[in-house]
Structures are given as structure tokens and as C-alpha cells.
Scaffold this active site. Structure first.
Site, PDB file in Angstrom:
ATOM      1  CG  HIS A 269      -9.607   5.591  13.739  1.00 37.56           C
ATOM      2  ND1 HIS A 269      -8.303   5.913  13.483  1.00 37.56           N
ATOM      3  CD2 HIS A 269     -10.059   4.984  12.624  1.00 37.56           C
ATOM      4  CE1 HIS A 269      -7.988   5.498  12.269  1.00 37.56           C
ATOM      5  NE2 HIS A 269      -9.030   4.940  11.717  1.00 37.56           N
TER       6      HIS A 269
ATOM      7  NE  ARG B  63      -2.098   9.616  17.984  1.00 39.97           N
ATOM      8  CZ  ARG B  63      -2.165   8.322  18.230  1.00 39.97           C
ATOM      9  NH1 ARG B  63      -2.720   7.513  17.373  1.00 39.97           N
ATOM     10  NH2 ARG B  63      -1.682   7.829  19.361  1.00 39.97           N
TER      11      ARG B  63
ATOM     12  CD  GLU C 159      -3.077   1.078   2.201  1.00 42.91           C
ATOM     13  OE1 GLU C 159      -2.831   1.861   3.123  1.00 42.91           O
ATOM     14  OE2 GLU C 159      -4.076   0.335   2.216  1.00 42.91           O
TER      15      GLU C 159
END
Ligand code: UD1
Ligand code: UDP
Length: 380
Positions: free
Chosen positions: A219, A221, A119
Site C-alpha cells: 500500500h 504511497r 513506537e
């Protein structure tokens, strides 16, 4: 025999590396495969290891409650040293853009061990969005010898950074291999569907065909604090205005996520705050959903294959493909915009249908076979 060490630590890396481990295992005449988990995530990682029956050879077990980036970085770096010295891999495979990915690459580099990056090449070109992931993946690209890009545009990003074209292979994203594996398993096994429905019931979730589901995850940050408060206020308004809709939100275990979500969204009858689902149940729930609202990277890749419209609660994305084909839309974390876009999708079939095309811009389910074939040619 060549020694391959596959390193990962969080839920999404595990989902995306699991089919690759299975593919390498088919070639155990040329490869000796070992798996090292940093356990940057613990419970959410173990859910995936159990599902795919992966037993790690090394487990750094580093997770601490509410860990910060210094904790993760230093504990992985220190613990990797002896494992690399002991296992002497010919090549190390890392995935994506977590702190595990970058630090495992750095640890391998310090031992002069080649790194292959799965990826590779995703970019927003903004070092603080997503944070710290954009820096993690750029730094990993600097170290890696081989780059497996999911799409042509991710390959182009790497070429623009002067990475040699012959070291980059476009493979599709291994998440689509994982997704197809699970979808086929569910399709072929009626008992599994019943098992999943029972599991969902243990979380007080009863799926009813006459209610539309909005599936939510979050989620990132950079959304902590004000961003999450805005997201929750938007969800509250949507739930109260649309009693015919169920909002299902499997909560990430990060306390920075759970605190505002529980505070603002508990006790609303059509909002279900549930525990993280194991991948099989989550895939099933995605397939049953009407709309997905998320800041997740992996879900942006999976949802187009399922024909589900995705609203992404971020200002940038490193995954422009589905954005171009208009099945994914960026909505940021502004309450008004989230409410407006969800209302459009709920109230206009025309808008809904324009976003619910089944597309596979991120892969065809054969990414892992391409990766293994390339590595076999290069190093065995
Ligand atoms: C991490 C990755 C992020 C990835 C995400 C996938 C970094 C810096 N962040 O973010 O790129 O998109 O995983 O979910 O690499 N926790 C548990 N149990 C678990 C998992 C997490 O209790 O199984 C709690 C712990 O309190 C932990 C906290 O969540 O300290 C945060 O985990 P961490 O890996 O630091 O950050 P994520 O937000 O999960
Ligand atoms: N997922 C899961 N259970 C859940 C929520 C998500 O199995 O309760 C899967 C989802 O299908 C995707 C991956 O986890 O494959 C995404 O993980 P996450 O959003 O934590 O990380 P990101 O992809 O943003 O790095």
C-alpha cells in the site's frame, strides 16, 4: 484521576493501540481513558474496533475516497481543536508515523498538552522513504514529551537527535502484544479456527495443505504507479511459473492500489485477490503462509515471531533488526529481483530454512504493561 486521550486513525495504529487501551483499562482507579479516532481509515479501522470491542468517545470521521495529504492534515487539525478543549486531557497518546499521528500531536501542542509517542524513534534517515511517514515520525518526536521506543536501535536514533535519554523508554512493540493475544485466542478456541476458515471461504479461499501460500500485501504511497505495476508483473510471472503455489493478496482499499492489481492480476487461477481481512483471519493466514511479500511496516514486525520469511518491497526499512538476523530481505519493486528471490525461497530448502527462524526482535508481548507502568509513575 488523570485524563488520558488515546488518538489513532488507521488500521495498523488501531491494532497496535488496542492492547494498550485494554492495559490502561486495568488501571481505571487512576486513569480516565478516552479514545478519539480520526477515522483516516473507515472500514479497515472499524474491523479492528469491532474485533477488540473498542467504542471511541470521539470519531472525527474524516476519510474521503482517494484523499490526499492536505485533506487528511487540514480536517484532523480543525476537528481536533474542540475535542481537546472539551476533554481537557492531561496527556495525549499517539502512535507511529501516520498523518493522524503527526497532526494529532500538533493539535495537542497548540493546546500545550503533553504528548506521549508510542513506537518512537524508527528512522530510515531518508525523508522520502517511506513518504510521508519518515517526516511524520520525526515531527512527532519534536513535539512529544515521552518516547516509547520498540527497540534499542530506535532509542539510539532518538538520542542522536538530542532527545533526553530519561524521556525514552524501550518497551518492545505493542504489535507483538496484539499478535500474541490473537494467537492465544486462536490456539485456545477450536471453534474460532472453524469460524475463520468459514470466513475465508466466503472470499472463495480454500486453504489446502498441499499448496504453498505466498501472502502479499502492499500500500505504500511511494510505490504507486510504476512500483505497483512492477510488483504485479512479478506476481503474475511467479503464479504462472508455479501452479503448485497459491498467491493470496488481501487488497488495501486504496484505489491507487486496487486499480493496477485488478488490471494485471484478475483471472489468474492461483492468484486470490481478496478484501482486507479482519486481524484474526489475517494472523491465521500469516501462520499458514510459506512466504510473505509485503511493503507493510507491521507485517515486518509480526512475521519473525511466526518464523515466516519476509521479502520487503521497499528500498529502505526503518526496522533493521530482522534484516540483521536475515529473516527479512529488502527486494525493492524491481520485477526481476522479486521473481528471483521468491524462486530461491521456493526452490531451495537451505535458503528457506536460513530465513524461517522464529525470532522476537520486536517484543515479548509485554510492551503495553511497560508503557502504562511508566506513565503511572510519571503523571499520577
Ligand atoms: C495510511 C498511512 C500509512 C499507513 C497506512 C496503513 C498516511 C499518509 N498514510 O496510508 O502511513 O502505513 O495507512 O494502511 O498517514 N480507504 C478506504 N477505506 C479504508 C481505508 C482506506 O476506502 O478503510 C481508501 C480511501 O479511498 C482512502 C485511501 O484508501 O482515501 C487512502 O487512505 P490513506 O489513509 O490516505 O492512505 P493509506 O495508503 O491507507
Ligand atoms: N492486516 C490485517 N488485515 C489485512 C492486512 C493486514 O489485519 O488484510 C494487519 C497486519 O497483520 C498488520 C497491519 O494490518 O498488523 C499492517 O497494516 P498495513 O500494512 O496497512 O500498515 P503498516 O503496518 O504498513 O503501517
Amino acid at each position: 484521576m488523570k485524563n488520558i486521550l488515546i488518538i489513532f486513525g488507521t488500521r495498523p495504529e488501531a491494532i497496535k493501540m488496542a492492547p494498550l487501551i485494554k492495559e490502561f483499562e486495568k488501571h481505571n482507579d487512576v486513569f480516565n481513558i478516552s479514545v478519539c479516532v480520526t477515522a483516516q481509515h473507515r472500514e479497515m479501522l472499524d474491523q479492528v474496533l469491532n474485533l477488540f470491542e473498542i467504542k471511541p468517545d470521539f470519531d472525527l470521521d474524516i476519510m474521503k475516497q482517494n484523499q490526499n495529504l492536505y485533506d487528511i492534515t487540514s480536517s484532523i487539525l480543525l476537528k481536533m481543536k474542540n475535542i481537546l478543549i472539551k476533554s481537557k486531557p492531561d496527556i495525549v497518546l499517539v502512535h507511529g508515523d501516520t498523518t493522524t499521528s503527526f497532526v494529532a500531536s500538533l493539535a495537542a501542542f497548540y493546546q500545550k498538552i503533553d504528548v506521549a509517542h508510542i513506537e518512537a524513534g524508527l528512522r530510515t534517515h531518508n525523508i522520502y522513504s517511506p513518504w510521508p511517514e519518515e517526516a511524520n515520525r520525526r515531527l512527532t518526536s519534536c513535539i512529544a514529551k515521552y518516547h516509547f521506543s520498540p527497540t534499542l536501535s530506535s532509542k539510539k536514533n532518538l538520542i542522536n537527535e538530542n532527545i533526553k535519554e530519561e524521556s525514552i523508554v524501550v518497551t518492545g512493540n505493542t504489535v507483538i502484544d496484539a499478535l500474541f493475544l490473537i494467537l492465544n485466542k486462536i490456539k485456545q478456541n477450536r471453534k474460532l479456527k472453524e469460524k475463520i476458515t468459514l470466513k475465508l471461504k466466503t472470499q472463495n479461499l480454500k486453504l489446502s495443505d498441499d499448496k504453498k501460500i505466498i501472502l502479499v500485501t502492499g500500500h505504500r504511497r511511494e510505490n504507486f504507479g510504476e512500483g505497483f505495476v512492477n510488483i504485479c508483473e512479478a506476481l503474475k510471472m511467479i503464479a504462472l511459473n508455479n501452479p503448485q503455489v497459491d498467491i493470496i493478496y488481501p487488497l488495501h482499499l486504496n484505489p491507487n492500489v486496487r486499480k493496477p492489481v485488478n488490471k494485471i492480476l484478475s483471472n489468474i487461477p492461483n492468484v486470490y485477490l481478496i478484501e482486507p481481512l479482519e486481524y484474526e483471519s489475517f494472523v491465521y493466514l500469516m501462520s499458514k503462509s510459506y512466504i510473505i511479500l509485503t511493503d507493510s511496516g507491521g507485517i515486518q514486525e509480526e512475521a519473525p515471531s511466526l518464523g515466516k520469511p519476509v521479502l520487503v518491497m521497499r528500498n529502505t526499512t526503518e526496522r533493521p533488526e530482522a534484516l540483521k538476523s536475515k529473516t527479512v530481505k529488502l527486494v525493492g519493486t524491481r520485477k526481476e529481483l522479486i521473481v528471483k528471490e521468491i524462486s530461491h525461497l521456493l526452490n531451495s530448502l537451505k535458503v528457506y530454512e536460513s530465513m524461517s527462524k522464529v525470532l522476537n526482535p520486536y517484543g515479548d508481548g509485554h510492551a503495553c504493561a511497560r508503557i502504562v507502568k511508566f506513565i503511572k509513575n510519571e503523571i499520577s
